[in-house]
Design a protein around this motif. Structure first.
Motif, short mmCIF file in Angstrom:
data_model
loop_
_atom_site.label_atom_id
_atom_site.label_comp_id
_atom_site.label_asym_id
_atom_site.label_seq_id
_atom_site.Cartn_x
_atom_site.Cartn_y
_atom_site.Cartn_z
N MET A 1 -6.00 29.44 -36.93
CA MET A 1 -5.23 30.45 -37.66
C MET A 1 -3.75 30.02 -37.71
SD MET A 1 -4.86 34.51 -36.78
CE MET A 1 -6.59 34.91 -36.66
N SER A 2 -3.13 30.05 -38.91
CA SER A 2 -1.73 29.64 -38.95
C SER A 2 -0.83 30.80 -38.51
CB SER A 2 -1.35 29.16 -40.35
OG SER A 2 -1.64 30.16 -41.28
N SER A 3 0.40 30.44 -38.03
CA SER A 3 1.27 31.46 -37.47
C SER A 3 2.01 32.20 -38.58
CB SER A 3 2.25 30.79 -36.53
OG SER A 3 2.90 29.79 -37.26
N PRO A 4 2.51 33.40 -38.25
CA PRO A 4 3.21 34.18 -39.26
C PRO A 4 4.42 33.43 -39.81
CG PRO A 4 2.75 35.53 -37.34
CD PRO A 4 2.39 34.12 -36.99
N SER A 5 4.84 33.83 -41.02
CA SER A 5 5.94 33.17 -41.71
C SER A 5 7.23 33.25 -40.91
CB SER A 5 6.16 33.89 -43.05
OG SER A 5 7.35 33.51 -43.62
N THR A 6 7.98 32.14 -40.90
CA THR A 6 9.29 32.18 -40.25
C THR A 6 10.39 32.23 -41.31
OG1 THR A 6 9.12 29.80 -40.15
CG2 THR A 6 8.67 31.00 -38.11
N SER A 7 10.04 32.04 -42.62
CA SER A 7 11.06 32.14 -43.67
C SER A 7 11.39 33.62 -43.84
CB SER A 7 10.54 31.55 -44.98
OG SER A 7 9.84 32.54 -45.69
N SER A 8 12.51 33.91 -44.58
CA SER A 8 12.93 35.30 -44.68
C SER A 8 11.95 36.10 -45.54
CB SER A 8 14.34 35.37 -45.24
OG SER A 8 14.34 34.72 -46.49
N LYS A 9 11.27 35.44 -46.46
CA LYS A 9 10.31 36.16 -47.30
C LYS A 9 8.94 36.20 -46.64
CE LYS A 9 12.20 37.33 -51.30
NZ LYS A 9 12.30 38.74 -51.62
N PRO A 10 8.34 37.37 -46.55
CA PRO A 10 6.99 37.40 -45.98
C PRO A 10 5.98 36.72 -46.89
CG PRO A 10 7.66 39.58 -46.78
CD PRO A 10 8.85 38.68 -46.94
N ARG A 11 4.90 36.27 -46.29
CA ARG A 11 3.81 35.67 -47.08
C ARG A 11 2.80 36.77 -47.36
NH1 ARG A 11 2.06 30.95 -43.16
NH2 ARG A 11 1.78 32.81 -41.93
N VAL A 12 2.69 37.12 -48.62
CA VAL A 12 1.88 38.28 -48.98
C VAL A 12 0.70 37.84 -49.84
CG1 VAL A 12 1.93 40.59 -49.99
CG2 VAL A 12 4.04 39.61 -49.07
N LEU A 13 -0.49 38.30 -49.47
CA LEU A 13 -1.66 38.07 -50.31
C LEU A 13 -1.93 39.36 -51.07
CD1 LEU A 13 -3.71 35.90 -51.04
CD2 LEU A 13 -5.21 36.79 -49.23
N PHE A 14 -1.48 39.37 -52.34
CA PHE A 14 -1.69 40.55 -53.19
C PHE A 14 -3.11 40.53 -53.72
CE2 PHE A 14 2.88 39.56 -53.55
CZ PHE A 14 3.44 40.80 -53.27
N VAL A 15 -3.74 41.69 -53.81
CA VAL A 15 -5.12 41.75 -54.31
C VAL A 15 -5.22 42.88 -55.35
CG1 VAL A 15 -7.55 41.87 -53.66
CG2 VAL A 15 -5.86 41.10 -51.97
N ASP A 16 -5.80 42.56 -56.51
CA ASP A 16 -5.96 43.56 -57.58
C ASP A 16 -7.30 43.31 -58.26
OD1 ASP A 16 -3.74 45.29 -59.57
OD2 ASP A 16 -5.66 44.67 -60.43
N GLN A 17 -8.01 44.39 -58.59
CA GLN A 17 -9.36 44.21 -59.13
C GLN A 17 -9.38 43.89 -60.62
OE1 GLN A 17 -9.97 48.21 -57.98
NE2 GLN A 17 -10.70 48.87 -59.97
N SER A 18 -8.25 44.12 -61.31
CA SER A 18 -8.31 44.13 -62.78
C SER A 18 -7.83 42.83 -63.40
CB SER A 18 -7.46 45.28 -63.31
OG SER A 18 -7.52 45.31 -64.70
N GLY A 19 -8.47 42.46 -64.52
CA GLY A 19 -7.98 41.33 -65.29
C GLY A 19 -7.12 41.79 -66.45
N ARG A 20 -7.08 43.13 -66.64
CA ARG A 20 -6.36 43.66 -67.81
C ARG A 20 -4.98 44.16 -67.44
NH1 ARG A 20 -11.95 46.34 -69.63
NH2 ARG A 20 -12.40 45.72 -67.50
N LEU A 21 -4.13 44.35 -68.45
CA LEU A 21 -2.75 44.72 -68.18
C LEU A 21 -2.53 46.22 -68.28
CD1 LEU A 21 -0.80 41.84 -69.96
CD2 LEU A 21 -0.60 42.48 -67.55
N GLY A 22 -2.92 46.94 -67.24
CA GLY A 22 -2.58 48.36 -67.16
C GLY A 22 -1.23 48.50 -66.45
N GLY A 23 -0.80 49.73 -66.25
CA GLY A 23 0.49 49.97 -65.62
C GLY A 23 0.57 49.38 -64.22
N ALA A 24 -0.52 49.51 -63.44
CA ALA A 24 -0.51 49.01 -62.06
C ALA A 24 -0.35 47.49 -62.04
CB ALA A 24 -1.80 49.41 -61.34
N GLU A 25 -0.92 46.84 -63.03
CA GLU A 25 -0.85 45.37 -63.08
C GLU A 25 0.55 44.91 -63.55
OE1 GLU A 25 -3.59 47.18 -64.14
OE2 GLU A 25 -4.51 46.66 -62.21
N LEU A 26 1.14 45.65 -64.50
CA LEU A 26 2.50 45.29 -64.93
C LEU A 26 3.47 45.46 -63.75
CD1 LEU A 26 2.33 46.86 -68.48
CD2 LEU A 26 2.63 44.43 -67.96
#
Ligand code: UDP
Length: 395
Positions: free
Chosen positions: A1-26
């Motif tokens: 397992m790799s260690s948490p990010s040390t850079s100022s920006k967190p490493r985020v794995l965003f997850v979304d179910q949609s392939g279409r451009l609704g408001g949540a996706e924009l």
């Protein structure tokens, strides 16, 4: 397992179910852009959203195994959920493998919450859920609400709600996770960049040069209430309406057909312009005299309301849900009762005939710039991410 990010920006794995451009996706497109150097977006299907993410150079992965999960619909019962289990397991396993390289998972939709929740539990990564819905019986079956609340309470460290209305509905439905409200922030610059020549060219192209023009923006769906504007238009004899947006989800095509049919029955075909999905919303909004929002069920937030305000146009929205947090009636826009074509027609008629409408549009723009800015959104998200990371995933 790799260690948490040390850079100022967190490493985020965003997850979304949609392939279409609704408001949540924009919205996610804007949020993920700020973290693209350290983060990745995982989608359950390919399509215009994946294309927009790649165009913005945001690392993107499409999990094809998620088709089974994606195909479960809001109205489905227990049997459909059980059929989706093998695909769900495969998707969770793939997401968990990816999650090991990130500090946290950020689920942007309900199905994403369930999959990311299981992957987070598997890998020990905290999960944030961005809630874009009102978890009420106007929008969801009881089973669906139960699944969402169960998923949040079981897996989420923190919930970001897109409005106070969404937060309150979440808590009323049994949500017990710490929750912050972060409003969508909309970039004002594309609205500021619209020139009067672009507006004139667009009006000429649409054949609406010298007529009062009302714009309704949003996917075609019964609860978005496009039919209410069509009924209202029959008592506004000179006005034209632009209906901008497509039927994006299951079942909405039948509603779209019924709108065309009603327009024909009322003899409004030359005054109602169906434009489908458009990427030039700022120019289209600026070309309108008034923007309307007609949702017949409470709107969780309503990006189109803020966008109409950024275009400095008077916005008429229905008096419910997130719209109440965006517009103060008579000061920064107008609020009308939902499902009431006569009230909508009255308000539109007075706005189309008073110079005060210009002032209302300007006041709306000032509020939208101040409260719904990309900077305010970004600092709200940053605060939640750093709190979750510094608490090491504990609430
Ligand atoms: N939108 C767009 N093109 C269209 C219709 C809508 O880009 O033809 C955008 C609109 O500008 C807004 C979003 O889709 O940013 C819709 O978000 P909203 O919160 O109003 O509704 P939702 O789709 O999330 O229910």
């Amino acid at each position: 397992m790799s260690s948490p990010s040390t850079s100022s920006k967190p490493r985020v794995l965003f997850v979304d179910q949609s392939g279409r451009l609704g408001g949540a996706e924009l919205y996610l497109l804007d949020v993920a852009r700020a973290y693209r150097d350290t983060s990745r977006v995982v989608l359950f299907e390919d399509g215009p959203f994946a294309g927009a993410l790649r165009d913005a150079q945001i690392p993107t992965t499409v999990l094809e195994s998620a088709a089974a999960v994606r195909n479960v619909r809001k109205q489905d019962g227990l049997r459909a959920l059980l059929r989706a289990l093998p695909g769900l397991f495969q998707t969770v396993a793939r997401l968990a493998r990816l999650a090991r390289d990130y500090d946290l998972l950020f689920a942007n939709t309900q199905k994403a919450l369930l999959v990311a929740g299981l992957a987070g539990w598997w890998t020990g990564r905290p999960v944030i859920w961005n809630l874009h819905d009102l978890l009420t019986d106007d929008h969801f079956t009881r089973l669906n609400r139960w699944a969402a609340i169960w998923g949040a309470n079981a897996f989420a460290t923190h919930v970001i709600a897109n409005s106070e209305a969404s937060r309150q509905a979440f808590e009323a439905a049994g949500g017990r996770v710490p929750t912050s409200v972060v409003y969508n922030g909309i970039d004002p610059s594309p609205f500021e960049a619209v020139s009067s020549s672009a507006v004139a060219a667009l009006r000429a192209e649409l054949g609406v040069e010298d007529v009062p023009l009302i714009g309704l923006f949003g996917r075609l769906a019964e609860w978005k209430g496009q039919h209410v504007l069509i009924e209202a238009l029959s008592s506004l004899p000179t006005a034209h309406a632009l209906l901008v947006g497509d039927a994006l989800f299951d079942g909405d095509q039948a509603y779209a057909r019924s709108l065309h049919q009603r327009v024909a029955e009322l003899g409004l075909a030359d005054r109602v312009h169906f434009l489908g999905f458009r990427a030039d919303v700022p120019t289209l909004m600026t070309a309108c005299d008034v923007i309307v929002h007609t949702s017949v069920a409470p709107e969780p937030f309503g990006r189109v309301i803020v966008e109409g305000m950024l275009a400095a146009r008077p916005v008429v929205a229905t008096k419910a849900g997130g719209a109440l947090e965006i517009i103060t009636d008579g000061r920064t826009g107008c609020l009308v009762p939902p499902s009431d074509p006569a009230a909508l027609a009255n308000t539109l008629s007075s706005l189309l005939h008073t110079p005060d409408a210009t002032e209302l549009g300007r006041a709306g723009r000032a509020r939208a710039r101040r409260v719904f800015s990309p900077e305010a959104m970004q600092s709200g998200i940053d605060a939640v991410l750093s709190r979750v990371i510094s608490n090491n995933g504990q609430p």
